[in-house]
Design an enzyme around this catalytic site. Sequence first.
Site, PDB file in Angstrom:
ATOM      1  N   ARG A 193      -8.573 -32.208 -24.764  1.00 34.69           N
ATOM      2  CA  ARG A 193      -9.745 -33.077 -24.519  1.00 34.69           C
ATOM      3  C   ARG A 193     -10.899 -32.656 -25.441  1.00 34.69           C
ATOM      4  O   ARG A 193     -10.787 -31.678 -26.187  1.00 34.69           O
ATOM      5  CB  ARG A 193     -10.176 -32.975 -23.068  1.00 34.69           C
ATOM      6  CG  ARG A 193     -10.658 -31.576 -22.712  1.00 34.69           C
ATOM      7  CD  ARG A 193     -11.035 -31.479 -21.253  1.00 34.69           C
ATOM      8  NE  ARG A 193     -11.998 -30.402 -21.048  1.00 34.69           N
ATOM      9  CZ  ARG A 193     -12.379 -29.956 -19.863  1.00 34.69           C
ATOM     10  NH1 ARG A 193     -11.891 -30.503 -18.773  1.00 34.69           N
ATOM     11  NH2 ARG A 193     -13.265 -28.988 -19.765  1.00 34.69           N
ATOM     12  N   ASP A 217      -1.643 -20.234 -22.084  1.00 34.76           N
ATOM     13  CA  ASP A 217      -2.968 -19.664 -21.836  1.00 34.76           C
ATOM     14  C   ASP A 217      -3.174 -18.580 -22.891  1.00 34.76           C
ATOM     15  O   ASP A 217      -2.437 -17.579 -22.898  1.00 34.76           O
ATOM     16  CB  ASP A 217      -3.007 -19.078 -20.414  1.00 34.76           C
ATOM     17  CG  ASP A 217      -4.373 -18.491 -20.081  1.00 34.76           C
ATOM     18  OD1 ASP A 217      -5.131 -18.149 -21.023  1.00 34.76           O
ATOM     19  OD2 ASP A 217      -4.672 -18.371 -18.884  1.00 34.76           O
ATOM     20  N   TYR A 239     -21.748 -16.184 -23.000  1.00 38.63           N
ATOM     21  CA  TYR A 239     -21.292 -17.205 -23.956  1.00 38.63           C
ATOM     22  C   TYR A 239     -21.867 -16.929 -25.356  1.00 38.63           C
ATOM     23  O   TYR A 239     -21.140 -16.941 -26.365  1.00 38.63           O
ATOM     24  CB  TYR A 239     -21.736 -18.572 -23.441  1.00 38.63           C
ATOM     25  CG  TYR A 239     -21.288 -19.755 -24.254  1.00 38.63           C
ATOM     26  CD1 TYR A 239     -19.965 -20.195 -24.216  1.00 38.63           C
ATOM     27  CD2 TYR A 239     -22.197 -20.465 -25.053  1.00 38.63           C
ATOM     28  CE1 TYR A 239     -19.560 -21.303 -24.946  1.00 38.63           C
ATOM     29  CE2 TYR A 239     -21.800 -21.570 -25.781  1.00 38.63           C
ATOM     30  CZ  TYR A 239     -20.481 -21.991 -25.722  1.00 38.63           C
ATOM     31  OH  TYR A 239     -20.083 -23.090 -26.451  1.00 38.63           O
ATOM     32  N   LEU A 266     -28.515 -13.216 -16.510  1.00 42.45           N
ATOM     33  CA  LEU A 266     -27.799 -11.936 -16.549  1.00 42.45           C
ATOM     34  C   LEU A 266     -27.779 -11.225 -15.190  1.00 42.45           C
ATOM     35  O   LEU A 266     -26.754 -10.683 -14.774  1.00 42.45           O
ATOM     36  CB  LEU A 266     -28.443 -11.045 -17.630  1.00 42.45           C
ATOM     37  CG  LEU A 266     -27.772  -9.727 -17.952  1.00 42.45           C
ATOM     38  CD1 LEU A 266     -26.305  -9.900 -18.309  1.00 42.45           C
ATOM     39  CD2 LEU A 266     -28.514  -9.033 -19.095  1.00 42.45           C
TER      40      LEU A 266
END
Length: 447
Positions: A217, A261, A353, A297
Site C-alpha cells: 500500500r 516480516d 522515528y 519521549l
Amino acid sequence: MADRYQQFTKSPVGKFLVPKLGLPSPAVLRRYQPGQAPLDGPALFGAAPGGRLEKTVKIQLADAGIDVLTEPVDDQRYGALVFDATGITDPKQLRELYLFFHPVIRKVGASGRVLVLGTPPELVEGRERIAQRALEGFTRSVGKELKRGATVQLVYVAPGAEEAAESTLRFLLSAKSAFVDGQVVRVGTEGIPEVPRPESWEKPLAGKVALVTGASRGIGASIAEVFARDGAHVVALDIPAQGADLSAVANRIGGSALQLDITAADAPEKLASYLKERHDGVDIVVHNAGITRDKTLGNLTEGAWDAVLTVNLAAQLAVNDKLLADKVLRKNGRIIGVSSMAGIAGNVGQTNYATSKAGVIGMVNDSAPKLAEYGGTINAVAPGFIETQMTAAIPLFIREAGRRLSSLGQGGLPVDVAETIAWFANPASAAVNGNVVRVCGQALLGA
Ligand SMILES: NC(=O)c1ccc[n+]([C@@H]2O[C@H](COP(=O)([O-])OP(=O)(O)OC[C@H]3O[C@@H](n4cnc5c(N)ncnc54)[C@H](O)[C@@H]3O)[C@@H](O)[C@H]2O)c1
C-alpha cells in the site's frame, strides 16, 4: 486522503473567496504521463563565462526533445530556465546569476523548472569554493519565490561527470519531479563510473529485478507500479497480515509477492535465498517498509522505541549486509533508503522515528563509498508530507499545517516519491551516489 482545501480553492465559491480572504491557493502540479512533452514550453539556457557544461547540456536537452533557446524572446513563457554557473570562480562573479535570472524569472510558466548547475564546492578551493557554495542560498530562495507549481534545484556536477548528469537533468526538468523543490543534488563526486545510456528512456529498468519492501500500500505500492512501468520485474514484499493487498499489487503489475516480516531473525537469510534461487540476484533494493509509534519521549514505551528502530533501521542494515556479503546484489546494484523530513528537522512525538530516519541518512553516508567500489550506488529520499494512510491518521490541524507549510503549499502524492526513487534506480544514474533528496515541495521546516 484527499486534500479538500485544495479542491475547494478550485471550486466556483473557492475561486471567489480565496483571493478575497488572502488565503493560499495551491497550484495543480503537472505530473508525468507517458508520451507527454518533456516541458510545457522552451528552455532558456544561459551560462556564466567560462562554464564547462554548455556543450553537453545543450545536446542532452535537445536529445530529450526540449526546444533550447539561448537568447530571451519577448512575451515568451519558458518551460525551464537552465543556468550553467560552473564558470563562477570568485564571489564577485555571482552577479552573473542576477544578470541572467532577473529579466526572465517572472516568465517561468506553470510547473516550470529552474536549474542552476555548479561544481561541488568540496572539489574546489578558495574563492571558487566559496562562490559555488553560495549558489545554495540563491536556489533555495528562488524556490520560495516561484509560483504556480514551478520548482528550482541546484545540481553540482563534478568535473568529468558532465555526460553522467543526463538522467538527473531529464528527471529534474520533467513532470516526474513535481514535488521535488529547492534541492541540492550531487553527480559524480565519488569517482565517476562508466554510465550506460538506457536503450529506452521510457523503459530504463527493462531486464532489472527490483525488491520493494512495504509494497502492499501507500508509497511502496506506488514504487512497485512505477518500477513496473519502467520495465522492471518487481518483488513486492510485505508482512503476512498484508498478504491480500500485497497479492493485489503484485498481480496488477505482473510482479511477485513475498510475504515476510523484515524484522524476523531469519529474514535476511530467507530473502537472500529467495532472490538468488528465483532471480539469480537482485539489481535494485528499496527499503520502504517503515512504521511510526508516536509519543513524546517521557511517554514513549521501550517497546515502541525498539519496534521503530528495528523496522526502520536495524532490519535494513541486516538485509544490506547479507545481500552484499553473499553477492546477491548484482554489480552496479542500487540500494535506496526512505528517510523522512522528521529525520532532518526532528518532530514532536517522534524521537524514535526521527532517530531511525536520520540513521537511514547515516546508512547512505557510510555505504556510498563501499557500493561505489563495484559500480553500485546508495541514495535516499526524504519525503515531507505525502498523502497516505500514515498521514491521514494525523490530527486535522497538524495535518493542514503539514500540507501548507511548504513552497508548493500542498502535500505530495506517493507517485512523487516513487518517481524520485526510479531516478536513483535508473542505470543512467550510476554517478548519482550518496545523495539524500527531499520530496517535500520545499517544506519550510528543516535545513
Ligand atoms: N506518508 C508520508 O508522509 C511519509 C513521510 C516521510 C516518510 N515516509 C516513509 O515512507 C515509507 C512508506 O510510508 P507510507 O506512508 O506508505 O506507510 P504505510 O504505513 O502506508 O506503508 C508501510 C508498509 O510497510 C509495511 N511494513 C511495516 N513493517 C514491516 C515489516 N516488519 N516487514 C515488512 N513490511 C513492513 C507495512 O505493512 C505497510 O504496508 C515509510 O518508511 C515511511 O516512514 C512516509
